[in-house]
Design an enzyme around this catalytic site. Structure first.
Site, PDB file in Angstrom:
ATOM      1  N   THR A  70     -51.854 -72.667 136.934  1.00  8.17           N
ATOM      2  CA  THR A  70     -50.485 -72.526 136.414  1.00  8.17           C
ATOM      3  C   THR A  70     -49.703 -73.795 136.736  1.00  8.17           C
ATOM      4  O   THR A  70     -49.024 -74.372 135.875  1.00  8.17           O
ATOM      5  CB  THR A  70     -49.792 -71.300 137.060  1.00  8.17           C
ATOM      6  OG1 THR A  70     -50.530 -70.141 136.707  1.00  8.17           O
ATOM      7  CG2 THR A  70     -48.354 -71.160 136.605  1.00  8.17           C
ATOM      8  N   ASN A 137     -58.735 -67.454 127.323  1.00  6.20           N
ATOM      9  CA  ASN A 137     -58.954 -66.515 128.420  1.00  6.20           C
ATOM     10  C   ASN A 137     -59.028 -65.047 127.976  1.00  6.20           C
ATOM     11  O   ASN A 137     -59.353 -64.190 128.783  1.00  6.20           O
ATOM     12  CB  ASN A 137     -57.873 -66.665 129.492  1.00  6.20           C
ATOM     13  CG  ASN A 137     -56.498 -66.443 128.940  1.00  6.20           C
ATOM     14  OD1 ASN A 137     -56.058 -67.148 128.034  1.00  6.20           O
ATOM     15  ND2 ASN A 137     -55.802 -65.446 129.451  1.00  6.20           N
ATOM     16  N   GLN A 176     -61.153 -71.398 132.123  1.00  6.28           N
ATOM     17  CA  GLN A 176     -62.213 -70.405 131.910  1.00  6.28           C
ATOM     18  C   GLN A 176     -63.567 -71.049 131.609  1.00  6.28           C
ATOM     19  O   GLN A 176     -64.583 -70.365 131.608  1.00  6.28           O
ATOM     20  CB  GLN A 176     -61.839 -69.476 130.741  1.00  6.28           C
ATOM     21  CG  GLN A 176     -60.652 -68.589 131.014  1.00  6.28           C
ATOM     22  CD  GLN A 176     -60.951 -67.478 132.036  1.00  6.28           C
ATOM     23  OE1 GLN A 176     -62.099 -67.201 132.366  1.00  6.28           O
ATOM     24  NE2 GLN A 176     -59.897 -66.873 132.551  1.00  6.28           N
ATOM     25  N   THR A 234     -48.345 -80.629 152.352  1.00  8.66           N
ATOM     26  CA  THR A 234     -49.585 -80.881 153.107  1.00  8.66           C
ATOM     27  C   THR A 234     -50.798 -80.427 152.291  1.00  8.66           C
ATOM     28  O   THR A 234     -50.790 -79.346 151.709  1.00  8.66           O
ATOM     29  CB  THR A 234     -49.542 -80.120 154.450  1.00  8.66           C
ATOM     30  OG1 THR A 234     -48.366 -80.539 155.141  1.00  8.66           O
ATOM     31  CG2 THR A 234     -50.773 -80.417 155.301  1.00  8.66           C
ATOM     32  N   CYS A 317     -52.348 -60.844 133.776  1.00  7.90           N
ATOM     33  CA  CYS A 317     -50.897 -60.907 133.999  1.00  7.90           C
ATOM     34  C   CYS A 317     -50.141 -60.145 132.927  1.00  7.90           C
ATOM     35  O   CYS A 317     -49.160 -59.460 133.198  1.00  7.90           O
ATOM     36  CB  CYS A 317     -50.414 -62.350 134.109  1.00  7.90           C
ATOM     37  SG  CYS A 317     -51.295 -63.498 133.076  1.00  7.90           S
TER      38      CYS A 317
HETATM   39  N1  PLP Z   1     -55.068 -70.761 132.386  1.00  6.45           N
HETATM   40  C1  PLP Z   1     -56.019 -69.865 132.049  1.00  6.45           C
HETATM   41  C2  PLP Z   1     -56.802 -70.080 130.783  1.00  6.45           C
HETATM   42  C3  PLP Z   1     -56.270 -68.765 132.865  1.00  6.45           C
HETATM   43  O1  PLP Z   1     -57.217 -67.880 132.516  1.00  6.45           O
HETATM   44  C4  PLP Z   1     -55.513 -68.607 134.051  1.00  6.45           C
HETATM   45  C5  PLP Z   1     -55.726 -67.454 134.940  1.00  6.45           C
HETATM   46  O2  PLP Z   1     -55.642 -66.323 134.603  1.00  6.45           O
HETATM   47  C6  PLP Z   1     -54.523 -69.560 134.348  1.00  6.45           C
HETATM   48  C7  PLP Z   1     -54.345 -70.625 133.494  1.00  6.45           C
HETATM   49  C8  PLP Z   1     -53.643 -69.430 135.555  1.00  6.45           C
HETATM   50  O3  PLP Z   1     -54.358 -69.623 136.707  1.00  6.45           O
HETATM   51  P1  PLP Z   1     -53.706 -69.361 138.139  1.00  6.45           P
HETATM   52  O4  PLP Z   1     -53.189 -67.939 138.093  1.00  6.45           O
HETATM   53  O5  PLP Z   1     -54.851 -69.546 139.062  1.00  6.45           O
HETATM   54  O6  PLP Z   1     -52.632 -70.335 138.330  1.00  6.45           O
END
Ligand code: PLP
Length: 375
Positions: A70, A137, A176, A234, A317
């Site tokens: 993210t 994803n 992914q 850090t 999510c």
């Molecule tokens: N991008 C993709 C394609 C994802 O599948 C995910 C996780 O679900 C993310 C970004 C976000 O990853 P994170 O929650 O580890 O920041």
């Protein structure tokens, strides 16, 4: 338990955990401290970053370690002031930032692949950045990034001839894809690439952004100036150590994993009953997206959970907020089919016996749901 949701989370591999452990305790030093043990940790951190970078055909100085994908996606967008195009099926961590910067979405075809015609039409002289994930994803759709890179190359050439100096960067979220595809930044033609340790049997909250020499980023947080000032705070030494081992393992087992998941996918497709396969083509081998038209997938998830079979309706999510999938909607599925769609994502926790069992349990649950509805 039969866990069929590896796209949401993967367990940290034993090898990864073992490699990380010393850096939580004995080697706890802050890499910025001036004494020898800390300098040793700092050197190991840099070497390890080099290994992560090397795995995608880059150098340590080309990557910025972040606290997950993210953050890496958000950081990537600091390279553009505007003129953003993004694929409509992107993860929210791309979509939301791109939208907030006034970005315009690029359509996908019913196959889930980028509509290259739409992309070509939407590129203007103002376009600065295009963001298209390597693999989606929710569907696992693998995008033809090299073709996108070629369109970008042609556009740049044309701009150069006309004396237009605006940058045109390609960003891709490869969260992914790392488990199943051999990723090389030069081959893909990307300027910015997001990696995610949490999806490759590494620790959660650890990611990286590859940044080519053409991209100029701006920090999202101010602080001590770590990661060349682009990601202060850090360093997460154990996280990075674990990430490197996880990537190395993924690279080593790419071929065997692909073969394993292909076989399991085939078993599911032949043993499951009464479904429509949504991601028929161009998908990662470990993604199986099924539609049970007329059934409520959220109820199915809940009924399967009672039998310790864990599946998803879409991105974890979005599912937790009860939001309908923007991805399934983008490929043109009607509401009733979106409501009846399940995502099964295979991984290390599965074996063939489990997959036979999972198919039987899913069939039983589907039959009992249909019987209930039919009264
Ligand atoms: N991008 C993709 C394609 C994802 O599948 C995910 C996780 O679900 C993310 C970004 C976000 O990853 P994170 O929650 O580890 O920041």
């Amino acid at each position: 338990m039969i866990y069929l949701d590896h796209a949401a989370a993967t367990p940290v591999a034993d090898k990864v955990l073992t490699a990380m452990k010393p850096y939580f305790a004995a080697e706890f030093f802050n890499p910025s401290s001036p004494y020898l043990p800390a300098k040793k940790v700092a050197a190991e951190y840099e070497t390890t970053k080099g290994a992560i970078a090397h795995a995608i055909g880059a150098k340590a100085s080309d990557i910025v370690i972040t606290a997950g994908a993210t953050e890496a996606n958000n950081l990537a967008f600091t390279a553009a002031e505007g003129g953003i195009l993004y694929l409509e099926t992107e993860h929210d961590s791309v979509r939301r930032v791109a939208e907030s910067l006034g970005g315009e979405s690029i359509k996908v075809l019913p196959s889930g692949l980028v509509d290259l015609k739409d992309l070509r039409e939407k590129i203007t002289d103002e376009t600065e950045m295009i963001s298209i994930s390597l693999a989606n994803n929710e569907l696992g759709t693998i995008q033809p990034l090299a073709e996108v890179a070629e369109i970008i190359r042609e556009t740049k050439l044309d701009r150069m001839k006309r004396g237009i100096k605006k940058q045109l960067l390609l960003h891709s979220d490869a969260s992914q894809a790392l488990n199943l595809l051999d990723i090389n930044v030069a081959r893909l033609g990307v300027d910015l690439l997001t990696l995610n340790a949490a999806k490759v049997y590494g620790p959660k909250g650890v990611g990286a952004l590859y940044v080519s020499h053409d991209a100029r980023l701006h920090p999202l947080v101010a602080g001590g100036g770590q990661e060349k000032g682009l990601r202060s705070g850090t360093e997460n030494v154990p996280g990075v150590i674990g990430f490197a081992v996880a990537i190395d393992e993924a690279k080593k087992h790419l071929k065997s994993n692909r073969a394993k998941y292909k076989e399991m996918r085939q078993i599911l497709l032949s043993e499951l009953a009464d479904y429509e396969l949504i991601n028929r083509k161009h998908a990662l081998d470990n993604f199986v997206v099924l539609c049970y038209d007329g059934l409520d997938a959220e109820r199915l998830v809940f009924l399967l959970e009672a039998k310790e079979v864990y599946v998803a309706t879409g991105a974890a999510c979005a599912a937790s907020k009860g939001v309908r999938s923007h991805v399934l909607s983008a490929i043109g599925l009607p509401e009733s089919k979106i409501a009846g769609s399940l995502r099964l994502s295979l991984g290390e926790l599965n074996d063939v016996d489990q997959i036979h069992t999972a198919a039987r349990i899913i069939n039983e649950v589907i039959k009992s749901e249909k019987d209930r509805i039919d009264g």
